[in-house]
Write a protein that holds these residues in place. Sequence first.
Motif, PDB file in Angstrom:
ATOM      1  N   LYS A  53       0.844  -1.191   0.000  1.00 18.76           N
ATOM      2  CA  LYS A  53       0.000   0.000   0.000  1.00 18.76           C
ATOM      3  C   LYS A  53       0.879   1.240   0.000  1.00 18.76           C
ATOM      4  O   LYS A  53       2.076   1.169   0.171  1.00 18.76           O
ATOM      5  CB  LYS A  53      -0.856   0.056   1.270  1.00 18.76           C
ATOM      6  CG  LYS A  53      -1.609  -1.178   1.630  1.00 18.76           C
ATOM      7  CD  LYS A  53      -2.407  -0.926   2.910  1.00 18.76           C
ATOM      8  CE  LYS A  53      -1.504  -0.835   4.122  1.00 18.76           C
ATOM      9  NZ  LYS A  53      -2.162  -0.895   5.406  1.00 18.76           N
ATOM     10  N   LYS A  54       0.223   2.397  -0.110  1.00 22.76           N
ATOM     11  CA  LYS A  54       0.940   3.652   0.076  1.00 22.76           C
ATOM     12  C   LYS A  54       1.052   3.918   1.576  1.00 22.76           C
ATOM     13  O   LYS A  54       0.149   3.610   2.343  1.00 22.76           O
ATOM     14  CB  LYS A  54       0.153   4.814  -0.545  1.00 22.76           C
ATOM     15  CG  LYS A  54       0.047   4.766  -2.036  1.00 22.76           C
ATOM     16  CD  LYS A  54       1.030   5.648  -2.785  1.00 22.76           C
ATOM     17  CE  LYS A  54       1.103   7.086  -2.327  1.00 22.76           C
ATOM     18  NZ  LYS A  54       2.199   7.807  -3.012  1.00 22.76           N
ATOM     19  N   GLY A  56       0.552   6.482   3.584  1.00 23.70           N
ATOM     20  CA  GLY A  56       0.012   7.833   3.725  1.00 23.70           C
ATOM     21  C   GLY A  56       0.293   8.623   2.462  1.00 23.70           C
ATOM     22  O   GLY A  56      -0.018   8.192   1.371  1.00 23.70           O
ATOM     23  N   ARG A  57       0.966   9.775   2.627  1.00 18.07           N
ATOM     24  CA  ARG A  57       1.129  10.682   1.496  1.00 18.07           C
ATOM     25  C   ARG A  57       2.192  10.213   0.508  1.00 18.07           C
ATOM     26  O   ARG A  57       2.093  10.461  -0.687  1.00 18.07           O
ATOM     27  CB  ARG A  57       1.514  12.040   2.063  1.00 18.07           C
ATOM     28  CG  ARG A  57       1.643  13.117   1.038  1.00 18.07           C
ATOM     29  CD  ARG A  57       1.561  14.441   1.763  1.00 18.07           C
ATOM     30  NE  ARG A  57       2.155  15.504   0.989  1.00 18.07           N
ATOM     31  CZ  ARG A  57       2.318  16.730   1.461  1.00 18.07           C
ATOM     32  NH1 ARG A  57       1.949  17.001   2.697  1.00 18.07           N
ATOM     33  NH2 ARG A  57       2.848  17.669   0.730  1.00 18.07           N
ATOM     34  N   ASN A  64       2.601  -3.138   8.620  1.00 14.58           N
ATOM     35  CA  ASN A  64       2.790  -1.954   9.458  1.00 14.58           C
ATOM     36  C   ASN A  64       4.021  -1.149   9.073  1.00 14.58           C
ATOM     37  O   ASN A  64       4.220  -0.047   9.569  1.00 14.58           O
ATOM     38  CB  ASN A  64       2.963  -2.377  10.922  1.00 14.58           C
ATOM     39  CG  ASN A  64       1.636  -2.574  11.622  1.00 14.58           C
ATOM     40  OD1 ASN A  64       0.734  -1.772  11.455  1.00 14.58           O
ATOM     41  ND2 ASN A  64       1.520  -3.645  12.383  1.00 14.58           N
ATOM     42  N   ASP A 123       7.446   2.413  11.399  1.00 15.14           N
ATOM     43  CA  ASP A 123       6.092   1.876  11.589  1.00 15.14           C
ATOM     44  C   ASP A 123       5.031   2.936  11.304  1.00 15.14           C
ATOM     45  O   ASP A 123       5.146   4.067  11.753  1.00 15.14           O
ATOM     46  CB  ASP A 123       5.917   1.397  13.034  1.00 15.14           C
ATOM     47  CG  ASP A 123       6.837   0.237  13.364  1.00 15.14           C
ATOM     48  OD1 ASP A 123       6.992  -0.634  12.486  1.00 15.14           O
ATOM     49  OD2 ASP A 123       7.411   0.210  14.468  1.00 15.14           O
ATOM     50  N   GLY A 124       4.005   2.543  10.573  1.00 19.16           N
ATOM     51  CA  GLY A 124       2.848   3.423  10.365  1.00 19.16           C
ATOM     52  C   GLY A 124       3.011   4.363   9.183  1.00 19.16           C
ATOM     53  O   GLY A 124       3.773   4.098   8.270  1.00 19.16           O
ATOM     54  N   ASP A 125       2.281   5.477   9.227  1.00 17.84           N
ATOM     55  CA  ASP A 125       2.340   6.476   8.171  1.00 17.84           C
ATOM     56  C   ASP A 125       3.438   7.480   8.484  1.00 17.84           C
ATOM     57  O   ASP A 125       3.683   7.783   9.650  1.00 17.84           O
ATOM     58  CB  ASP A 125       1.003   7.213   8.043  1.00 17.84           C
ATOM     59  CG  ASP A 125      -0.068   6.339   7.404  1.00 17.84           C
ATOM     60  OD1 ASP A 125       0.232   5.164   7.114  1.00 17.84           O
ATOM     61  OD2 ASP A 125      -1.188   6.830   7.206  1.00 17.84           O
ATOM     62  N   ASP A 127       3.907  10.726   8.249  1.00 18.44           N
ATOM     63  CA  ASP A 127       3.778  12.066   8.818  1.00 18.44           C
ATOM     64  C   ASP A 127       3.017  12.104  10.140  1.00 18.44           C
ATOM     65  O   ASP A 127       2.826  13.167  10.715  1.00 18.44           O
ATOM     66  CB  ASP A 127       3.133  13.020   7.818  1.00 18.44           C
ATOM     67  CG  ASP A 127       1.788  12.508   7.315  1.00 18.44           C
ATOM     68  OD1 ASP A 127       1.428  11.370   7.652  1.00 18.44           O
ATOM     69  OD2 ASP A 127       1.111  13.255   6.590  1.00 18.44           O
ATOM     70  N   THR A 128       2.629  10.927  10.649  1.00 17.28           N
ATOM     71  CA  THR A 128       1.795  10.899  11.847  1.00 17.28           C
ATOM     72  C   THR A 128       2.451  11.570  13.046  1.00 17.28           C
ATOM     73  O   THR A 128       1.809  12.301  13.789  1.00 17.28           O
ATOM     74  CB  THR A 128       1.450   9.440  12.193  1.00 17.28           C
ATOM     75  OG1 THR A 128       0.914   8.831  11.035  1.00 17.28           O
ATOM     76  CG2 THR A 128       0.424   9.370  13.312  1.00 17.28           C
ATOM     77  N   TYR A 129       3.731  11.285  13.246  1.00 13.76           N
ATOM     78  CA  TYR A 129       4.395  11.781  14.455  1.00 13.76           C
ATOM     79  C   TYR A 129       5.279  13.003  14.214  1.00 13.76           C
ATOM     80  O   TYR A 129       5.995  13.442  15.105  1.00 13.76           O
ATOM     81  CB  TYR A 129       5.208  10.661  15.102  1.00 13.76           C
ATOM     82  CG  TYR A 129       4.356   9.719  15.941  1.00 13.76           C
ATOM     83  CD1 TYR A 129       3.955  10.076  17.229  1.00 13.76           C
ATOM     84  CD2 TYR A 129       3.937   8.498  15.440  1.00 13.76           C
ATOM     85  CE1 TYR A 129       3.165   9.229  17.995  1.00 13.76           C
ATOM     86  CE2 TYR A 129       3.138   7.646  16.196  1.00 13.76           C
ATOM     87  CZ  TYR A 129       2.767   8.022  17.481  1.00 13.76           C
ATOM     88  OH  TYR A 129       1.975   7.180  18.232  1.00 13.76           O
ATOM     89  N   ASN A 131       4.577  16.112  13.992  1.00 15.75           N
ATOM     90  CA  ASN A 131       4.260  17.206  14.917  1.00 15.75           C
ATOM     91  C   ASN A 131       4.847  16.929  16.300  1.00 15.75           C
ATOM     92  O   ASN A 131       5.283  17.845  16.993  1.00 15.75           O
ATOM     93  CB  ASN A 131       2.747  17.396  15.036  1.00 15.75           C
ATOM     94  CG  ASN A 131       2.124  17.864  13.730  1.00 15.75           C
ATOM     95  OD1 ASN A 131       2.775  18.527  12.936  1.00 15.75           O
ATOM     96  ND2 ASN A 131       0.873  17.498  13.504  1.00 15.75           N
ATOM     97  N   PRO A 157       5.318  25.037   9.359  1.00 14.92           N
ATOM     98  CA  PRO A 157       4.143  24.366   8.800  1.00 14.92           C
ATOM     99  C   PRO A 157       4.428  23.753   7.433  1.00 14.92           C
ATOM    100  O   PRO A 157       3.666  22.943   6.941  1.00 14.92           O
ATOM    101  CB  PRO A 157       3.107  25.493   8.662  1.00 14.92           C
ATOM    102  CG  PRO A 157       3.637  26.662   9.400  1.00 14.92           C
ATOM    103  CD  PRO A 157       5.111  26.476   9.576  1.00 14.92           C
ATOM    104  N   LYS A 160       6.171  19.216   6.251  1.00 14.71           N
ATOM    105  CA  LYS A 160       5.617  18.013   5.626  1.00 14.71           C
ATOM    106  C   LYS A 160       5.726  18.099   4.106  1.00 14.71           C
ATOM    107  O   LYS A 160       6.061  17.118   3.448  1.00 14.71           O
ATOM    108  CB  LYS A 160       4.156  17.827   6.023  1.00 14.71           C
ATOM    109  CG  LYS A 160       3.961  17.368   7.451  1.00 14.71           C
ATOM    110  CD  LYS A 160       2.501  17.053   7.684  1.00 14.71           C
ATOM    111  CE  LYS A 160       2.269  16.589   9.101  1.00 14.71           C
ATOM    112  NZ  LYS A 160       0.927  16.049   9.285  1.00 14.71           N
TER     113      LYS A 160
END
Lengths: 231, 457
Positions: A53-54, A56-57, A64, A123-125, A127-129, A131, A157, A160
């Motif tokens: 999969k992708k 996220g962006r 995972n 792990d994960g997407d 850009d999640t962390y 911030n 800002p 990302k």
Amino acid sequence: MTDSKDPRLTDETRLEEVRRRASELAADLPQLARIALETMIRDHNPAYKGSAKKAGRAGKQSGNVSELTAIAKLKPGGADRLRRIFDLTDGNMDGAQRVSTLHDMRFVFFDDDTRILFATAYDGDWDTYINDFATKIPGLMDLLFANIEGWPGIDSPKVKDFIADHQIDAAGWFVANPQVTVVDVRRYQRMEKALGAFLDAMAVNKEMDPATRTALEKLSTEIAKPEGVDY
Amino acid sequence: MGILGNLAARFRRESVTLELDDIQALILRSRPEPYVGIHAMLHVDEAEGGRDLVRRLARHVPAASDWTEERDAWMGVALSHAGLRALGLPETALKSFPLAFRQGMAERAEQLRDFGENAPETWEEAFKPGNCHIALTIYARDDEALDRTIERAMEEYDRSHGVTLLGTHRFGADADAKNPFGFRDSISQPTVAGSGVEPQPGQERAIAAGEFILGENSEAGAPVAMPEPSILGRNGSFVVLRKYQSRVGAFNDFVRRHAESEHEQEKLGAKMFGRWRSGAPLVLSPDRDDPELGGDPSRNNDFDFSKDPRGLVCPHSAHMRRLNPRGSELTILTDENIHRIIRRSSTFGPKWSADVSAADDAREDRGIFFIFISARAYDTIEFLQQEWINRGNFIDLGEERDPVVGLHEEPGHFTIPADPVRRRLDGVTTFNRLRGGEYMFMPSLSALDWIGNAGWR
């Protein structure tokens, strides 16, 4: 016409392209057929199953675990400054380790130290962390990436967008344990040790009730199954 | 004395640093208790007519200047990106919004983990992409005040042209302010720095204003992403709106299946929510409900999890602990203070009762408009959905999901730490099903004016 952006293929005539593709295909066919067939008939254990999969962006994700590959221009002297950081920390990136979603990171300099390849599995997407990093380890993030041309600062800002603009999606992404996070591995290591101690205690337990005995027999059977690693 | 009376006494105008007279009251003003209200959604068919309505509605939107004082009713207005486009904002302004907001909630399904029965394809018509342009909410102290305010809004709507009212949804709850599952909710609200009210002893510290108000400095130091020009972005905020259908019957059945006595069932429910029905937190009242504690705003939020590191009192996986870990040790580097939200949810449907069972859920008559405000609301909800709701990695629980609001495509677990060995309950299903949602922007009063008067011209 070809989908490839390789400039060497643009001058190819239609006939040359057909010939090249046919011969490439013929050469690859036995191996491709074998992979396709194996993928079809193999009964993968769902606990180890990956995906493409992708993340996220940008980037690819298998289960995972995601990849981030970025290429960027270094500021003059940036490679040397980064080398000093890596030498000093001897591969031990405190702060980066506290992040606990990073499986690995690599920094590769090329084109006479003018450019950098940054690649990481996490792990994960992606850009999640970001911030959270911006408030918890801003110094480390800026220390590592301030040597890159145009780095807007971790608290910007625009950060990302900046990262996404430099990312190149991997064409292929294979992970041995796609379901397992860094946090999971730490727990497994802890459990391995605790389980060993528990089994030691049980091995000398003479007054075992039947329910405990049955549960332990089941446990021993399950953990005594050696398994080849099936990608 | 209610929350508001308490706030009014603590309000110090001299310590205000925010431009309260430019900020919509709804951002700082909590629901009254009891509360009634209405949500309305509008579609802009024609830019000029839409702007005319925005201009006239703006006159009825109070500022936050007196946010700690009693008030009968107040209206808030928010706009989606599709709405801003339909109102004719210039392309440069539209492009200056953050990516997730530009895309809209339906297009962010992947990041929001809105899959299966929560996928946008299954949403109610009003939430289908591009439909919801303007969201209007009124909160009121009683029906009479609400009716008066609705009447004023409807007069403006009747005089408008080129705008379609997609639907309205009236809601209300009595003084217990309970959610469809019979638990008091919206208890924990962050203190916004610079709003004129300091946290009381025992309360957590104030959160940087920029986490809630655009243009102010955030927890990271600088302001978070903000649309341009500054008159459009400054003093605004973002809103997440998600409508859930609550499967109260399935929840009741789950609790009955796993606990024998009524007390055990109540306790299991509390373990899942993190609070007892009255709002009393498990940490302060581990064995039984304490309605006096639950109803006391000076005590019902005065706790953290530092003395319960193993989750023996309040499970790590409890809904309330997941969504506000309050000093719990987390496995992943996280800044709790940037994931805080101002809750403005509203409940609809019959009051909770124990005799509701799964068969009753087919009526689909109970639910929540889950609404919250934050300057980075779009980031926060995606973070919450990915990390704190539909995963357990951050609390060392692998794939375990939130037992109350998680999406359970296959029945999941709920882990209750205990001595000598933890309990793990099977068969957690999706107790709150998503029916639609949208990312909204809640402009400042001057921005509403700027939009209404096409200030870019």
